[in-house]
Design a protein around this motif. Structure first.
Motif, PDB file in Angstrom:
ATOM      1  N   ILE B  75       2.823  49.950  61.302  1.00 51.79           N
ATOM      2  CA  ILE B  75       1.855  50.709  60.496  1.00 51.79           C
ATOM      3  C   ILE B  75       2.548  51.423  59.330  1.00 51.79           C
ATOM      4  O   ILE B  75       1.979  51.560  58.246  1.00 51.79           O
ATOM      5  CB  ILE B  75       1.068  51.712  61.381  1.00 51.79           C
ATOM      6  N   THR B 103      -5.725  53.389  66.067  1.00 53.67           N
ATOM      7  CA  THR B 103      -5.865  52.983  64.670  1.00 53.67           C
ATOM      8  C   THR B 103      -4.681  52.164  64.135  1.00 53.67           C
ATOM      9  O   THR B 103      -4.894  51.135  63.491  1.00 53.67           O
ATOM     10  CB  THR B 103      -6.131  54.228  63.793  1.00 53.67           C
ATOM     11  N   PRO B 104      -3.423  52.576  64.382  1.00 53.44           N
ATOM     12  CA  PRO B 104      -2.329  51.762  63.856  1.00 53.44           C
ATOM     13  C   PRO B 104      -2.404  50.307  64.342  1.00 53.44           C
ATOM     14  O   PRO B 104      -2.319  49.369  63.532  1.00 53.44           O
ATOM     15  CB  PRO B 104      -1.080  52.471  64.388  1.00 53.44           C
ATOM     16  N   ILE B 107      -5.368  48.504  62.758  1.00 53.76           N
ATOM     17  CA  ILE B 107      -5.166  48.155  61.345  1.00 53.76           C
ATOM     18  C   ILE B 107      -4.269  46.920  61.230  1.00 53.76           C
ATOM     19  O   ILE B 107      -4.529  46.014  60.440  1.00 53.76           O
ATOM     20  CB  ILE B 107      -4.613  49.371  60.568  1.00 53.76           C
TER      21      ILE B 107
END
Ligand code: FES
Ligand code: FES
Lengths: 790, 162
Positions: B75, B103-104, B107
């Motif tokens: 990330i 989230t990382p 993504i």
């Protein structure tokens, strides 16, 4: 942004969002302190028994380790919630599997694993109880060997942490009314409904880092714990007892928290106290982070429940009277069970008018790890019961689920089962009409009835109607007595200081929106102080859907108060953000500081009687109708949700994007609760404590979730906002099971419903495997119907 | 201890580590890249997902040894000089990150997905992210973020995962 444009109702970028998408947000396991050691917990291998011996294997050089035993605790050996039955470390006796017995620390994380294995504990096992029924049976049979919890000075009786008895009127008048109604009823309908435990499954496990500071003479001066949590002041309170220190010597700092859902409400008091004890003994900062298996096996889950309904109904579909018996499994210690029970009891009658109703609630003790807070806090359990039962009643008396509800909905001016007058506008008739239209319910009912014929895929639609109280129950908010600070900063911005925490739901963002709007300045000019009890006041725990409404209202008041001060100092009536900043700067130059401090004031019109359990249970309610569409595959026995519509009236929506995200996330958890997530127990121990075999919904499992809002502002919240955090957990499970019954004709009254349950019911009905013939038997094993003949 | 050389977020590194140490721990402990998270340690949640030679892998299941000679992207390598990648920008705007712990990984899974399918269908999005669990969002805002990111083509930022 000018001050005129409203900020509430818009969707600014979340305050801590940038750090999160960059991977820069610092969660507890991303932090390290100089000289830090690592801690681990030696846990009970049995459900109940006395500890006969503890031996330390010779293969380990124990001098290199720090070991904490109950005798090392400087204060009381208790994790305090409502009573002190829950030890910090088991002392001589264990009452559930995975109960903490010893704590070990070492500078090297890897070295802990071997040490944990080298501690050998022998027990004299005692019989345990593992279900509500076994716990009840022990009481009924006077089986002293299985009375596992004796009662406490804070109430409760053998094996029962708390009981409530709630009447729609005075006890006598209600009992008489119930008796008469059951005499006169055209139908008496009984049903039993059960829900399983559910794991919060935040993706970040529980974790903390603790420090202990001593004065020159070596006495403990203070402790400091930082970590993943919802309620910093709960942990402060726990530490004051464990260390026998005053509040101001117990500092707690919330770090970025990777999901909580209630699972980090009461539990951080345990892991936080443990780490602080190790830090005290070894003289180093100590980090404890659980791995997934430990977190799932040892920490709190949603209370399993059983709801029994007995309802008197007239043939035109009027609810005449009802009795509800609601029981939850609290696990081995009281923890928060009495409060969970309270919310569940109050929500048990649903959004309906009951001329006479009696609700009995009880929280039973079992030898499972204590169950705790999880989004909804008792309400999803009892709402599952009433919303399945309403479909049952409808089917029995020959009305549609829709029509039965329409004939009994609460409306403006009615009183709820606790005697609360609904003075704010309530329009469940309209809510139901709109939700069913949004979902295409009627069209689908007709279409599926046709397409199901001869198909191995049975489709159906179902819905649930419900309400959810925002804020603490009854006199809770008055007792919490929350305080917020709003500071003006030297650069002219404003800063919010509260103990309310961010764990994904958007606390920072919405409170800053409220602050900005109240002050008439830009959203960017309001910032949020990290919840650190050294600086922030106690604005209460971040639970019970109370943050937007209760804490938000306090921020709004604090903003108005600050504005008054600044107006007196010359700020013009229609100021811009820049004028505000200039005024703050000149004010600070003259006075040094500007802090607006506001305390909760109980609304004068709100009244609650804890003894009689009557009055205004919550300052405000959110109202909702959720519609589920399902497909049940008779070849694979899988039920899937194919579309979900969630309509709710939540006062004012503060941040539409965050609000939608909250509801969608809650619906997803509710779908998991209904058809995916099952905790498997063996003698009180969770057997599937891994993500591999405890199944939560993935992106491929979920249907399109459509969110719809109605806004009817409520005077108790900022700009009329009410709470939404817990609401979406209530509706999905009953809506989905109602839809499964619509699809298959089979009434499931226990969740979760997994493929093996569908298989079992189908085969027990003589359904040949993999068949596709029509299937419209109404089979309901748990319901008894009496048709009363006059 | 084994000496291992790889390229991480564009920089070549050589480190001495036990060969079977989890790549996740190498990233977090040896390289202090704590953006990669641990959610389960058993390959189920995707919080530890990184790109290894352009493939999405769960770094909790990858021994350090396997990174020898590889190109890794975490990330920390997605943004350029403090400028958000369009995927990050869309997650931010659409509400794709709530608590942020998934989230990382999410993504990076999105980046992998969009490398493979620049204009993914809803089904491809749902399948492509099925190895990344999110307990907060119910995935709907994440799907919106992915769809929005797919419409942005920024040559300056293209191909950062390769
Ligand atoms: S931590 Fe690697 S997949 Fe969960
Ligand atoms: S945002 Fe919390 S787990 Fe995904």
């Amino acid at each position: 942004m000018s001050h005129q444009s409203p900020i509430i109702g818009t969707s600014p970028i979340r305050k801590e969002g940038r750090a999160k998408v960059l991977g820069e947000a610092q969660y507890i396991d991303d932090l390290s302190l100089p000289g830090m050691w690592f801690g681990a917990t030696v846990r009970s291998a049995v459900a109940r028994g006395t500890i006969r011996s503890i031996t330390f294997g010779e293969e380990i050089n124990w001098d290199a380790y720090c070991i904490v035993r109950p005798a090392d605790i400087p204060g009381e050996n208790t994790i305090v919630h409502l009573t002190k039955d829950h030890p910090c470390l088991a002392d001589g006796m264990v009452n559930h599997p995975e109960e903490p017995i010893l704590l070990i620390a070492h500078p090297d994380k890897i070295a802990l694993l071997a040490a944990l294995k080298a501690v050998h504990i022998e027990y004299d096992e005692l019989p345990g109880v593992f279900t509500i029924e076994e716990s009840e049976a022990a009481v009924e049979n006077n089986d002293a060997a299985r009375i596992i919890w004796p009662g406490s000075d804070a109430g409760g009786t053998a094996n029962c942490f708390r009981q409530y008895l709630m009447y729609s009127g005075t006890a006598e008048e209600t009992e008489d009314g119930i008796a008469a109604a059951f005499e006169a009823a055209d139908f008496i309908i009984e049903g039993e409904y059960a829900t399983g435990a559910q794991e919060q499954l935040y993706i970040e496990n529980n974790g903390v880092i603790a420090e202990c500071f001593r004065d020159a003479t070596g006495n403990i001066e203070s402790v400091c714990v930082r970590g993943s949590m919802q309620c910093p002041y709960y942990l402060v309170h726990a530490l004051t007892l464990v260390f026998n220190l005053p509040e101001e010597k117990c500092r707690v700092i919330q770090t970025e928290t990777g999901g909580a859902f209630g699972g980090k409400e009461d539990f951080p008091s345990v892991i936080g106290s443990h780490a602080a004890l190790l830090a005290m003994k070894c003289g180093h900062p100590v980090k404890i982070t659980y791995d997934r298996a430990e977190d799932m096996a040892a920490t709190t889950k949603r209370h399993p429940s059983r709801t029994r309904h007995r309802t008197a109904v007239s043939k035109d579909g009027k609810l005449l009277a009802g009795t509800i018996d609601f029981a939850i499994d609290g696990g081995a210690y009281a923890t928060l069970s009495p409060v969970v029970l309270s919310r569940g009891t109050i929500h048990a009658p649903g959004p309906y008018k009951w001329p006479f109703i009696r609700v009995r609630g009880k929280a039973m003790a079992t030898n499972l790890p204590p169950h705790g807070a999880f989004r909804g806090f008792g309400a999803p359990q009892s709402i599952f019961g009433i919303e399945r039962h309403m479909d049952k009643i409808a089917k029995t008396i020959g009305l549609t689920p829709e029509e039965l509800r329409r004939r009994n909905f609460l409306t403006t001016g009615d009183t709820t089962a606790t005697g609360q007058l609904l003075s704010d506008p309530v329009d469940m008739q309209h809510m139901l009409t709109r939700a069913l239209n949004e979902a295409g319910y009627h069209e689908k009912l007709a279409r599926f009835a046709e397409s199901n014929k001869g198909s191995a895929i049975k489709r159906g639609v179902g819905f649930a109607a419900f309400m959810h109280g925002a804020g603490f129950t009854g006199s809770g908010e008055a007792r919490l007595n929350s305080v917020v600070y709003l500071d003006a900063l030297p650069d002219g911005r404003a800063q919010i200081l509260v103990s309310s925490t961010e764990f994904g739901q958007g606390t920072q963002t919405i409170l800053c929106q409220v602050g900005a709007q109240a002050l008439g300045i830009a959203y960017e000019d309001v910032i949020f102080h990290q919840p650190d009890t050294k600086f922030v006041p106690n604005s209460g725990p971040t639970v019970a859907s109370r943050t937007a409404m209760i804490v938000g209202k306090l921020i709004e008041r604090a903003g108005k108060k600050m504005l008054e001060t600044l107006r007196a100092a010359g700020l013009s009536e229609h100021h811009s953000s820049d004028e505000f900043k200039a005024c703050v700067k000149s004010y600070l130059a003259e006075h040094g500081t500007l802090r607006s401090s506001v305390r909760y004031e109980p609304p004068t019109k709100i009244f609650w009687d804890d003894q009689l359990y009557r009055g205004d249970a919550y300052p405000g309610y959110a109202w909702a109708v959720y519609v589920a569409e399902v497909a049940v595959d008779l070849n694979t026995y899988m039920a899937t949700v194919t579309r979900f519509d969630a309509l709710q009236e939540v006062g004012k929506v503060i941040h539409p994007v965050l609000a939608k995200g909250q509801i969608e996330g809650g619906v997803a958890q509710g779908i998991g609760y209904a058809i995916y997530e099952k905790c498997m127990w063996k003698d009180g121990r969770m057997m599937n404590n891994q993500m591999t075999n405890y199944i939560m919904p993935t992106s491929a499992d979920l249907p399109p979730i459509h969110i719809h809002f109605e806004e009817v502002p409520c005077i108790h919240g900022p700009e009329g906002a009410k709470g939404i955090g817990e609401l979406p957990m209530d509706g999905p499970a009953p809506a989905i099971l109602n839809a499964i019954e619509n699809a298959t004709g089979i009434a499931f009254n226990t969740i979760p419903v997994l493929p093996e349950d569908i298989f079992e019911r189908l085969t027990s009905l003589g359904h040949p495997h993999g068949g596709s013939e029509d299937f419209n038997l109404t089979v309901d094993r748990d319901t008894r119907v009496e048709e009363v003949t006059a | 201890m084994t000496s291992i050389t790889f390229t991480i977020n564009g920089t070549t590194k050589t480190i001495d580590v036990p060969p079977m140490k989890r790549l996740l721990d190498v990233l977090r402990e040896d390289l202090h890249l704590t953006g990669t998270k641990e959610g389960c340690g058993e390959g189920e949640c995707g919080a530890c997902a990184v790109l290894l030679d352009g493939e999405l892998v769960n770094s909790c299941l990858v021994p350090a040894l396997q990174a020898e000679g590889a190109k890794l992207c975490t990330i920390e390598g997605v943004s350029t000089e403090g400028r958000l990648h369009p995927i990050q920008q869309c997650f931010l705007e659409k509400g794709g990150a709530q608590c942020g712990i998934c989230t990382p990984g999410m993504i990076l899974a999105t980046q992998h997905l969009l490398d493979k399918y620049p204009n993914p269908t809803m089904e491809q999005i749902q399948e492509g992210l099925a190895g990344n669990l999110c307990r907060c969002t119910g995935y709907m805002r994440i799907f919106e973020a992915v769809q929005a990111a797919a419409t942005i083509t920024d040559p300056e930022l293209a191909g950062t995962s390769r």
